[in-house]
Design a protein around this motif. Structure first.
Motif, PDB file in Angstrom:
ATOM      1  N   LEU A  77      51.012 -25.521  -3.817  1.00  0.00           N
ATOM      2  CA  LEU A  77      49.854 -24.676  -3.498  1.00  0.00           C
ATOM      3  C   LEU A  77      49.414 -24.853  -2.050  1.00  0.00           C
ATOM      4  O   LEU A  77      48.998 -23.888  -1.402  1.00  0.00           O
ATOM      5  CB  LEU A  77      48.706 -24.964  -4.457  1.00  0.00           C
ATOM      6  N   PHE A 129      51.783 -22.796  -0.024  1.00  0.00           N
ATOM      7  CA  PHE A 129      51.438 -21.385  -0.179  1.00  0.00           C
ATOM      8  C   PHE A 129      50.161 -21.037   0.581  1.00  0.00           C
ATOM      9  O   PHE A 129      50.050 -19.952   1.163  1.00  0.00           O
ATOM     10  CB  PHE A 129      51.291 -21.011  -1.657  1.00  0.00           C
ATOM     11  N   SER A 130      49.201 -21.925   0.585  1.00  0.00           N
ATOM     12  CA  SER A 130      47.963 -21.693   1.315  1.00  0.00           C
ATOM     13  C   SER A 130      48.236 -21.535   2.822  1.00  0.00           C
ATOM     14  O   SER A 130      47.691 -20.639   3.470  1.00  0.00           O
ATOM     15  CB  SER A 130      46.985 -22.856   1.086  1.00  0.00           C
TER      16      SER A 130
END
Length: 151
Positions: free
Chosen positions: A135, A138-139
């Motif tokens: 994550l 992805f951020s």
């Protein structure tokens, strides 16, 4: 290039990228340690100098060796994208505090993931650390695309 090296975000990225890359590199000697310690070798040439009977015993797999090897492969799947996307992210000029949060959190997730993987900690320890690290990547990718998207 000289001014880039003076940027705090880029220096922070360089620091944390180096830490996770070193962690990934250290998994290879750890795999070798487990291979020798557990007497489990993957290639015939690794045991070629041993007597025939001993070769049969050493040319095998071992769960501990496979666990470390899979952890190393998982690092390749996660650390390489982090380094590439993290570099692009650092070049978009994010706030230092936000960048540090991304870099530190990913690094902590990868270190904990390795501890959970090699130490065979119960799930969801490993899964959560993998997911949270993903994550973070992805951020950063979202931030990069939001900043420079040109279609």
């Amino acid at each position: 290039m000289a001014t880039l090296m003076e940027e705090e975000v880029f220096m922070a990225f360089t620091t944390y990228a180096t830490i996770v890359l070193l962690k990934m590199l250290l998994m290879a000697p750890m795999t070798a340690y487990f291979r020798f310690n557990r007497g489990a070798f993957a290639n015939e040439e690794d045991v070629a100098l041993k007597p025939a009977e001993e070769r049969k015993k050493l040319f095998r797999t071992h769960p501990d060796v496979e666990r470390v090897r899979r952890c190393h492969m998982n690092d390749l799947e996660n650390i390489v994208p982090f380094v590439l996307i993290g570099l692009l992210y650092a070049l978009t000029g994010p706030e230092l505090s936000t960048a540090l949060l991304h870099f530190r959190f990913f690094t902590a997730c990868r270190i904990f993931h390795s501890i959970a993987y090699v130490g065979a900690l119960p799930q969801p320890c490993r899964a959560l650390s993998w997911m949270l690290g993903l994550l973070v990547t992805f951020s950063m990718a979202y931030r990069v695309l939001g900043k420079v998207l040109v279609l």
